[in-house]
Scaffold this active site. Sequence first.
Site, mmCIF file in Angstrom:
data_model
loop_
_atom_site.group_PDB
_atom_site.id
_atom_site.type_symbol
_atom_site.label_atom_id
_atom_site.label_comp_id
_atom_site.label_asym_id
_atom_site.label_seq_id
_atom_site.Cartn_x
_atom_site.Cartn_y
_atom_site.Cartn_z
ATOM 1 N N ASN A 17 0.848 -1.193 0.000
ATOM 2 C CA ASN A 17 0.000 0.000 0.000
ATOM 3 C C ASN A 17 0.889 1.251 0.000
ATOM 4 O O ASN A 17 1.572 1.547 0.985
ATOM 5 C CB ASN A 17 -0.896 -0.049 1.259
ATOM 6 C CG ASN A 17 -1.876 1.101 1.315
ATOM 7 O OD1 ASN A 17 -1.519 2.238 1.035
ATOM 8 N ND2 ASN A 17 -3.101 0.813 1.692
ATOM 9 N N ASP A 74 -0.920 -3.761 9.934
ATOM 10 C CA ASP A 74 -2.258 -4.176 9.527
ATOM 11 C C ASP A 74 -3.224 -3.199 10.170
ATOM 12 O O ASP A 74 -3.153 -2.937 11.368
ATOM 13 C CB ASP A 74 -2.581 -5.615 9.926
ATOM 14 C CG ASP A 74 -3.737 -6.134 9.094
ATOM 15 O OD1 ASP A 74 -3.559 -6.292 7.872
ATOM 16 O OD2 ASP A 74 -4.835 -6.352 9.645
ATOM 17 N N SER A 75 -4.073 -2.641 9.347
ATOM 18 C CA SER A 75 -4.906 -1.549 9.852
ATOM 19 C C SER A 75 -6.284 -1.606 9.231
ATOM 20 O O SER A 75 -6.527 -2.375 8.310
ATOM 21 C CB SER A 75 -4.227 -0.211 9.549
ATOM 22 O OG SER A 75 -3.728 -0.204 8.224
#
Length: 201
Positions: A17, A74-75
């Site tokens: 990302n 990780d969100s």
Amino acid sequence: MIKKKIAEKQLIIASSNGGKVKEFRQLLQNFPVVVISKPRELQVDETGKTFAENARLKALAVAKATGHWSLADDSGLSVDALAGAPGVLSSRYADSDSGRIARLLSEMATSKDRRAHFSAALCIASPNNEVLLEVMGRCEGFITNAPRGHGGFGYDPIFEVESTGLTFAEMGHKKKQELGHRGRAFALLEPVLQSLLTFRQ
Ligand code: ITT
């Protein structure tokens, strides 16, 4: 001597990302590390049920594959009126940022309760399968009725941060760093990473 060794440390950001990678480059700019993005072809299945489990999976896999320390994030966005969805499935909610925003706004079309929060789990792992550190950060806010602002990435234009009147996309990156889930998690990670870099070469 220590300084020379520290300057050589490579840290692989275990993310595809671009928005996250950009934020990590800013957060790590004063650290004695060379920040490198993970190889594109290296994909890790996110089979965990929590942000922390998925961050750990990504950090361990990328550290093992590259032979360097790896930092994973990780969100996701958890919406009260949707019982915490999309949560760990935030990136799988639709195929693109605009699709994810459109779906969330449509699911929330009749909801008066707009409360939501972002979470970020960060994990640093070493190539010999060791978890070096894990932290969590959270940011409270609301889902807006329509996108606002042009900065940031992902769900930023529809997440208004509590007590600011601004979406993440309307604030500069410094403000997002200070108030955001990733910046808050990073503030916890910072002192530990500093000492790991000094003592764990
Ligand atoms: P990697 O796993 O390769 O890091 P990803 O985008 O799939 O990339 P996640 O599985 O952690 O990452 O999914 C997080 C989702 O939540 C994704 O859709 C992000 O765009 C979104 N997200 C996370 N942090 C965000 C932030 O600060 N602002 C806006 N959206 C965010």
